[in-house]
Design a protein around this motif. Sequence first.
Motif, short mmCIF file in Angstrom:
data_model
loop_
_atom_site.label_atom_id
_atom_site.label_comp_id
_atom_site.label_asym_id
_atom_site.label_seq_id
_atom_site.Cartn_x
_atom_site.Cartn_y
_atom_site.Cartn_z
N ARG A 214 0.83 -1.19 0.00
CA ARG A 214 0.00 0.00 0.00
C ARG A 214 0.87 1.24 0.00
NH1 ARG A 214 -5.16 -0.65 2.22
NH2 ARG A 214 -5.43 1.56 1.68
N PHE A 215 0.33 2.35 -0.48
CA PHE A 215 1.05 3.61 -0.39
C PHE A 215 1.31 3.95 1.08
CE2 PHE A 215 -1.06 5.39 -4.51
CZ PHE A 215 -0.40 4.44 -5.26
N PRO A 216 2.47 4.51 1.42
CA PRO A 216 2.74 4.87 2.81
C PRO A 216 2.14 6.23 3.18
CG PRO A 216 4.67 5.30 1.48
CD PRO A 216 3.66 4.68 0.56
N PHE A 217 1.12 6.64 2.45
CA PHE A 217 0.43 7.90 2.72
C PHE A 217 -0.95 7.84 2.08
CE2 PHE A 217 3.87 8.54 -0.51
CZ PHE A 217 3.10 8.35 -1.64
N PRO A 218 -1.92 8.58 2.63
CA PRO A 218 -3.23 8.67 1.98
C PRO A 218 -3.20 9.67 0.84
CG PRO A 218 -3.23 9.98 3.98
CD PRO A 218 -1.87 9.31 3.91
N LEU A 219 -4.31 9.77 0.13
CA LEU A 219 -4.49 10.77 -0.91
C LEU A 219 -5.42 11.86 -0.37
CD1 LEU A 219 -5.25 8.32 -3.88
CD2 LEU A 219 -3.02 9.03 -2.99
N MET A 220 -5.26 13.07 -0.88
CA MET A 220 -6.15 14.16 -0.45
C MET A 220 -6.48 15.06 -1.64
SD MET A 220 -5.90 16.87 2.73
CE MET A 220 -4.49 17.83 2.16
N HIS A 221 -7.74 15.48 -1.70
CA HIS A 221 -8.17 16.44 -2.70
C HIS A 221 -8.78 17.64 -2.00
CE1 HIS A 221 -11.06 17.68 -6.18
NE2 HIS A 221 -9.93 18.36 -6.22
N VAL A 222 -8.27 18.84 -2.30
CA VAL A 222 -8.89 20.07 -1.81
C VAL A 222 -9.96 20.44 -2.83
CG1 VAL A 222 -8.50 22.46 -1.13
CG2 VAL A 222 -6.72 20.75 -0.73
N ASP A 223 -11.20 20.15 -2.49
CA ASP A 223 -12.33 20.21 -3.42
C ASP A 223 -13.05 21.54 -3.28
OD1 ASP A 223 -14.53 19.78 -5.00
OD2 ASP A 223 -15.18 17.95 -3.98
N THR A 224 -13.03 22.35 -4.34
CA THR A 224 -13.72 23.64 -4.29
C THR A 224 -15.23 23.48 -4.38
OG1 THR A 224 -13.73 24.01 -6.68
CG2 THR A 224 -11.76 24.73 -5.46
N LEU B 122 -4.70 24.35 4.55
CA LEU B 122 -3.98 24.49 5.82
C LEU B 122 -4.77 23.87 6.97
CD1 LEU B 122 -2.58 28.12 5.46
CD2 LEU B 122 -1.36 25.96 5.11
N ASP B 123 -6.09 24.06 6.97
CA ASP B 123 -6.92 23.46 8.02
C ASP B 123 -6.85 21.94 7.97
OD1 ASP B 123 -7.67 25.95 8.89
OD2 ASP B 123 -9.71 25.88 8.11
N ALA B 124 -6.89 21.37 6.74
CA ALA B 124 -6.84 19.91 6.59
C ALA B 124 -5.49 19.37 7.03
CB ALA B 124 -7.14 19.52 5.15
N ARG C 250 -6.85 5.21 0.52
CA ARG C 250 -7.71 6.10 1.29
C ARG C 250 -7.67 7.51 0.70
NH1 ARG C 250 -5.80 8.79 6.82
NH2 ARG C 250 -7.60 10.14 7.25
N LEU C 251 -8.85 8.12 0.53
CA LEU C 251 -8.96 9.48 0.02
C LEU C 251 -9.55 10.39 1.08
CD1 LEU C 251 -8.86 11.56 -2.35
CD2 LEU C 251 -11.22 10.87 -2.86
N VAL C 252 -8.86 11.49 1.38
CA VAL C 252 -9.36 12.54 2.26
C VAL C 252 -9.83 13.68 1.37
CG1 VAL C 252 -8.77 14.21 4.05
CG2 VAL C 252 -7.78 11.90 4.12
N VAL C 253 -11.09 14.09 1.52
CA VAL C 253 -11.61 15.22 0.75
C VAL C 253 -11.72 16.42 1.68
CG1 VAL C 253 -13.51 16.13 -0.63
CG2 VAL C 253 -12.85 13.72 -0.84
#
Length: 306
Positions: free
Chosen positions: A59-69, A124-126, A90-93
């Motif tokens: 597995r990737f050693p980090f999650p994925l994240m999208h800053v969704d407007t 920055l908050d995320a 894992r995806l963090v939105v």
Amino acid sequence: MTSKAPLVHLSHLDVLEAEAIHIMREVAAELERPVLLFSGGKDSIVLLRLAEKAFRPGRFPFPLMHVDTGHNFPEAIEYRDRRVGELGERLVVASVQESIDRGRVVEQTGPRASRNQLQTTTLLDAMTEHGFDAAIGGARRDEERSRAKERIFSFRDDFGQWDPRAQRPELWNLYNGRIRKGEQVRVFPISNWTELDVWQYVAREELELPAIYFAHEREVFERDGMLYAASEFVERYPTEEPFSEWVRFRTVGDMSCTGGVRSRAETIAEVVGEIAATRITERGETRADDKVSEAAMEDRKRLGYF
């Protein structure tokens, strides 16, 4: 008599790929809680392939994240969700709409309103909420002037702000990932790539891209020499009548500030031909937020923009 080992001739894509994989592995080794930014855009799609080559079959050693407007192209969001599901990661939105609802940012109004600049606070908050100390992204030095000042490991202070005078030297592919409490790093594994390199890599790896990267007929309207997709997210002036045009998009940011280009390039090979012939950067041609001033991107980066 000993035989000589055959010489291996690496292409420029092989060299760029090896450098990017090395950078990703350095991030995983040096930082405690990295995250990879993934929007469904071409650069982040290339990052996913590089991460696969760096870490699979694990597995990737980090999650994925999208800053969704919340004002993204639906084709990119559909691709994002489908690709994450295929990878099983894992995806963090991080939602700009939630930042607005919580009073963290104030939404602009009117025909020139955009949520693009609001992403800074949401990002920055995320980062703080999830304890991420490094964000891996697909920025490249050729896309905008201020990016050329940035290191591959781009350090941000306790407030997430970038100071070009406080960056560390990067000699012989050695990266110093040591950070103080509260600091963060933005990491750009494909910083040395060009838009043409990205498209040539997409062709070589046979990567699927969202359909909006290829020429298609779409309802658009013209403003300031740019073609915007007609959308419920973008308020038009009374004189801005939509019309049908063949376009493709070089970048897939917020719909309120992302323009398309007239094109008939419907295949990867045809797009590569167009990119090879152009002398205008993708952000210079298709991103309205970068035309506000010559230092627009740098000003946002100083405030914490990616």
